[in-house]
Design a protein around this motif. Structure first.
Motif, PDB file in Angstrom:
ATOM      1  N   GLY A 604       0.803  -1.216   0.000  1.00  0.00           N
ATOM      2  CA  GLY A 604       0.000   0.000   0.000  1.00  0.00           C
ATOM      3  C   GLY A 604       0.835   1.264   0.000  1.00  0.00           C
ATOM      4  O   GLY A 604       0.453   2.278  -0.608  1.00  0.00           O
ATOM      5  N   MET A 625      -6.742  -2.955  -5.423  1.00  0.00           N
ATOM      6  CA  MET A 625      -6.028  -2.921  -4.145  1.00  0.00           C
ATOM      7  C   MET A 625      -6.274  -4.206  -3.356  1.00  0.00           C
ATOM      8  O   MET A 625      -7.410  -4.542  -3.014  1.00  0.00           O
ATOM      9  CB  MET A 625      -6.508  -1.716  -3.323  1.00  0.00           C
ATOM     10  N   GLY A 634      -4.146  -2.712   2.372  1.00  0.00           N
ATOM     11  CA  GLY A 634      -5.005  -2.009   1.429  1.00  0.00           C
ATOM     12  C   GLY A 634      -6.038  -1.125   2.091  1.00  0.00           C
ATOM     13  O   GLY A 634      -6.393  -0.066   1.562  1.00  0.00           O
ATOM     14  N   THR A 638      -6.099   2.846   1.325  1.00  0.00           N
ATOM     15  CA  THR A 638      -7.290   3.484   0.760  1.00  0.00           C
ATOM     16  C   THR A 638      -7.723   4.678   1.605  1.00  0.00           C
ATOM     17  O   THR A 638      -8.081   5.743   1.071  1.00  0.00           O
ATOM     18  CB  THR A 638      -8.437   2.462   0.668  1.00  0.00           C
ATOM     19  N   LYS A 639      -7.702   4.530   2.924  1.00  0.00           N
ATOM     20  CA  LYS A 639      -8.075   5.639   3.802  1.00  0.00           C
ATOM     21  C   LYS A 639      -7.168   6.847   3.570  1.00  0.00           C
ATOM     22  O   LYS A 639      -7.632   7.989   3.504  1.00  0.00           O
ATOM     23  CB  LYS A 639      -8.006   5.197   5.265  1.00  0.00           C
ATOM     24  N   LEU A 641      -5.401   7.533   0.853  1.00  0.00           N
ATOM     25  CA  LEU A 641      -5.635   8.090  -0.484  1.00  0.00           C
ATOM     26  C   LEU A 641      -6.898   8.949  -0.503  1.00  0.00           C
ATOM     27  O   LEU A 641      -6.914  10.046  -1.077  1.00  0.00           O
ATOM     28  CB  LEU A 641      -5.742   6.961  -1.513  1.00  0.00           C
ATOM     29  N   ARG A 642      -7.972   8.470   0.124  1.00  0.00           N
ATOM     30  CA  ARG A 642      -9.209   9.248   0.162  1.00  0.00           C
ATOM     31  C   ARG A 642      -9.010  10.528   0.952  1.00  0.00           C
ATOM     32  O   ARG A 642      -9.570  11.579   0.604  1.00  0.00           O
ATOM     33  CB  ARG A 642     -10.338   8.421   0.779  1.00  0.00           C
ATOM     34  N   ILE A 650     -11.445   2.676  -6.604  1.00  0.00           N
ATOM     35  CA  ILE A 650     -10.541   1.706  -5.975  1.00  0.00           C
ATOM     36  C   ILE A 650     -11.348   0.428  -5.738  1.00  0.00           C
ATOM     37  O   ILE A 650     -12.380   0.456  -5.068  1.00  0.00           O
ATOM     38  CB  ILE A 650      -9.972   2.219  -4.644  1.00  0.00           C
ATOM     39  N   ALA A 652     -11.402  -3.484  -4.337  1.00  0.00           N
ATOM     40  CA  ALA A 652     -10.724  -4.479  -3.512  1.00  0.00           C
ATOM     41  C   ALA A 652     -10.536  -5.766  -4.306  1.00  0.00           C
ATOM     42  O   ALA A 652     -11.471  -6.266  -4.918  1.00  0.00           O
ATOM     43  CB  ALA A 652     -11.528  -4.750  -2.248  1.00  0.00           C
ATOM     44  N   CYS A 665     -13.978  -2.957   3.531  1.00  0.00           N
ATOM     45  CA  CYS A 665     -13.463  -2.304   2.322  1.00  0.00           C
ATOM     46  C   CYS A 665     -14.319  -1.105   1.937  1.00  0.00           C
ATOM     47  O   CYS A 665     -13.801  -0.024   1.622  1.00  0.00           O
ATOM     48  CB  CYS A 665     -13.395  -3.305   1.169  1.00  0.00           C
ATOM     49  N   MET A 670     -13.407   2.128  -0.514  1.00  0.00           N
ATOM     50  CA  MET A 670     -13.325   1.395  -1.778  1.00  0.00           C
ATOM     51  C   MET A 670     -14.688   1.389  -2.463  1.00  0.00           C
ATOM     52  O   MET A 670     -15.727   1.530  -1.820  1.00  0.00           O
ATOM     53  CB  MET A 670     -12.841  -0.042  -1.529  1.00  0.00           C
ATOM     54  N   ASP A 671     -14.670   1.192  -3.753  1.00  0.00           N
ATOM     55  CA  ASP A 671     -15.897   1.267  -4.546  1.00  0.00           C
ATOM     56  C   ASP A 671     -16.493  -0.100  -4.882  1.00  0.00           C
ATOM     57  O   ASP A 671     -17.666  -0.183  -5.239  1.00  0.00           O
ATOM     58  CB  ASP A 671     -15.616   2.016  -5.863  1.00  0.00           C
TER      59      ASP A 671
END
Length: 697
Positions: A604, A625, A634, A638-639, A641-642, A650, A652, A665, A670-671
């Motif tokens: 990550g 990710m 991951g 992600t946290k 990056l957001r 993003i 998972a 996630c 994540m999306d």
């Protein structure tokens, strides 16, 4: 010239005599100091030490009273008396007015008029009869300040010579005051520790005499060096007789020797002994003890008679096995009876259907209809009994699936429509918009719970309305079933969920039934990690309330043929964060085969660094990710990056396929969530869902 030489010689001889006198005086003072030090070393208390010091000073300085004051400069404002020569000066109160500060910093001060010095402000006029002049010196040792005061009842009782003597004696005075203070603290500490030790010993003796346990101590050869004798009437055998059985049980002795060799504490080691021909159980606990060099000398611990506890445990285990055996026999019997009853009942119900389709008169049709209802009632009873048997067995388990709560209510209403219409009862359904279309639960059992509750409402109501409401609160699905029936008496509330119990328990029992429906509902709701309760008023109606966790259905990954001829995804620049080299190769091959550009990150942290570096020059369209990676996982990546404002999708890409993993996630930002092993069609569908202009329908 000769006269001048003679005069110079006389002056030299005079000066030599003065030097010899001073040398003699210093030698005498040194002998006095050494003598005082020797005497003080043999003194047994602070008074003796102080008096020895004053006897030495008294040879050179005349005084009537003396006093030593002390304080901790960090925590105390006033000085307290450490030791004195009389009670007259001991009662005085002292505080620093500037003079004491000069003294503790190394000065020796003569006070010709003490009544004009601030330190003496707290003294009464009569107190100055014994201190018309004073000689003061002091010193500081660590945080402790000490003051020595010599008093004279005569004005001008001290002169410069006395001041010089005290200056020369300062090292001895300092050493004496330190010694007095140290002895005072040491004696106080010894006194406190002695009292604590005495109390601790007495406490141990009391505990040892009254405790149900007894205490033991053994050396490294399992030889007892101490064994207490508790006063315990419940103990049928003396500890000495029990412990002597070590030699007759080599397996127990070896077991304890193995534990002792590890030099680790142990607890609850059970040991079976025999006393007067009867079996007895002892529990041993102990820990090692050491000498000053850290060598293990043996073990100390406690022993407890657990015979009664073992007997009770054995009785409970026997009762449990008997109950399980009886329950298994009951379940087997019920299953057999169900099979045996269903076989002829199947023929009965089949013939009734044939009769209903045969040419019969109206009276016979009513007879057949009544027989059919009775047969269905018998079938319902059999199903309830069998369901209870299944739920109570350890083999029963729920089978969660994607289910629609709305459809479950509709199914129940359709089944009970005829029964409710015949009694002029209206069925109403109120499902809130916040209830999901799909949830993850055992749909059949959920429907069974609803059918039991709504069926009871219809059974115990003659007219009126039955309302089923459903809504969501956070992560909880709530359900209520409200009727206008006979109600439940308050005294029956505690037993209503017990098997074979009904609200109407009278012999005539107007409404019939087995009394198993609510018991089954209670057990099923509990297995779903939910709750069931009710409110009721006799003659008015009853409302049952159910809550169960609101579990979203996991994403269904349906493998289908890859239709490459349509719905193609435009070439994307994809960042794949994956620590496994093999997985990197597989995902990269899939993506590049589909025409995408791939950049790999091993964890990550690398993914964040790559995105920060290339965000402006050549931005990525999407990020795959992994959840579990070294350095930075991951979820945390992600946290971060957001938090930095990264807005691209993003997804998972993980082997953690549980529903709670999916929730983690999505909560991290994540999306989407794709589980391993990854299929190319699933990966393609995921990219399509999150690529603008390429969403499939």
């Amino acid at each position: 010239m000769t006269g001048a030489v003679s005069e110079k010689l006389q002056e030299t001889l005079f000066e030599l005599n003065r030097v010899e006198e001073r040398e003699h005086k210093f030698k005498e003072e040194n002998r006095a100091i050494l003598s005082a030090i020797s005497a003080m070393s043999g003194a047994s208390n602070k008074i003796e030490v102080f008096n020895t010091l004053l006897k030495v000073i008294e040879r050179y300085v005349s005084f009537e009273n003396a006093l030593v004051l002390t304080r901790n400069k960090d925590t105390e404002d006033r000085y307290s008396c450490l030791v004195s020569t009389s009670h007259e000066v001991e009662k005085f109160q002292w505080q620093d007015g500037g003079t004491f500060s000069r003294c503790v910093n190394g000065q020796t001060v003569i006070l010709y008029a003490p009544d004009r010095v601030r330190e003496f402000d707290l003294l009464d006029a009569s107190d100055f009869d014994s201190c018309r002049s004073a000689l003061v010196t002091g010193m500081t040792v660590n945080a402790s300040e000490s003051i020595l005061l010599l008093f004279s009842s005569q004005k001008g009782g001290f002169d410069i010579k006395a001041q010089q003597v005290i200056e020369r004696f300062r090292p001895l005075i300092e050493r004496t005051i330190i010694d007095i203070d140290y002895r005072e603290r040491l004696q106080c500490l010894v006194s406190v520790k002695t009292q604590e030790l005495t109390a601790s010993r007495q406490r141990f003796r009391d505990f040892a005499k009254t405790a149900g346990d007894w205490f033991w101590e053994i050396n490294n050869n399992l030889q007892f060096t101490y064994l207490s004798s508790p006063s315990n009437e419940a103990l049928s055998t003396e500890p000495q007789a029990i412990m002597s059985q070590f030699d007759r049980q080599p397996e127990v002795k070896k077991r304890l020797m193995d534990l002792i060799q590890l030099e680790q504490p142990f607890s609850e080691v059970e040991w079976k002994v025999f006393s007067q021909g009867a079996e007895q159980w002892i529990s041993l606990s102990g820990r090692p003890y050491y000498d000053k060099r850290g060598n293990c000398l043996g073990f100390r611990g406690t022993a407890k008679d657990i015979t009664t506890r073992k007997q009770r445990l054995h009785e409970l285990q026997m009762a449990r096995r008997q109950a399980e055996s009886a329950n298994a026999a009951k379940s087997q019997f019920l299953a057999m009876m169900s099979h045996e009853i269903r076989t002829p009942l199947n023929a009965v119900m089949g013939l009734l259907d044939a009769l209903q389709q045969s040419p019969i008169n109206e009276e016979q049709e009513q007879w057949v209809l009544q027989m059919d209802k009775s047969a269905h009632l018998l079938l319902t009873i059999i199903n309830d009994v069998l369901d209870l048997s299944r739920v109570e067995s350890a083999r029963f388990a729920l089978h969660p699936e994607n289910m629609s709560p709305r459809e479950c209510i509709s199914v129940v209403f359709n089944q009970l429509k005829e029964a409710s219409s015949s009694k002029d009862i209206m069925l109403e359904m109120d499902v809130s918009n916040d209830v999901p279309n799909l949830i993850y639960q055992d749909g059949n059992r959920f429907t069974q719970i609803l059918l039991n509750l709504v069926g009871n409402a219809v059974k115990f109501s003659d007219t009126g309305e039955i309302n089923v409401s459903m809504w969501a609160e956070g992560r909880t699905l709530k359900l209520s079933v409200q009727d206008s029936g006979i109600g439940i008496a308050p005294e029956r509330k505690r037993d209503i969920f017990q098997p074979f119990t009904q609200a109407d328990g009278s012999i005539t029992r107007k409404y019939g039934g087995t009394g198993l429906g609510l018991s089954i509902c209670k057990k099923l709701v509990s297995m779903m990690q939910g709750t069931i309760d009710f409110e009721s008023q006799l003659g008015v109606g009853t409302t049952f309330y159910i809550t169960i966790p609101l579990i979203e259905p996991p994403m269904q990954e349906i493998v289908q043929k890859d239709k490459t001829e349509n719905s193609e995804v435009k070439p994307l620049r994809v960042l794949v964060a994956e620590d496994s080299k093999a997985n990197q190769m597989v995902v990269r091959l899939m993506l590049e085969k589909a025409g995408h550009s791939v950049v790999l990150a091993n964890n990550g942290q690398e993914a964040i660094e790559i995105l920060d570096r290339e965000r402006r020059e050549s931005p990525f369209d999407i990020v795959l990710m992994d959840m579990s990676m070294p350095v930075l996982c991951g979820i945390e990546a992600t946290k971060q990056l957001r938090a930095k404002g990264f807005a691209q999708p993003i997804i998972a890409l993980t082997a953690n396929a549980m529903n709670e993993d999916r929730e983690k996630c999505l909560q991290a930002g994540m999306d989407d969530f794709v589980t391993k092993p990854v299929r190319s069609v699933i990966l393609k569908q995921a990219l399509q869902r999150h690529t603008v202009g390429n969403v499939t329908t």
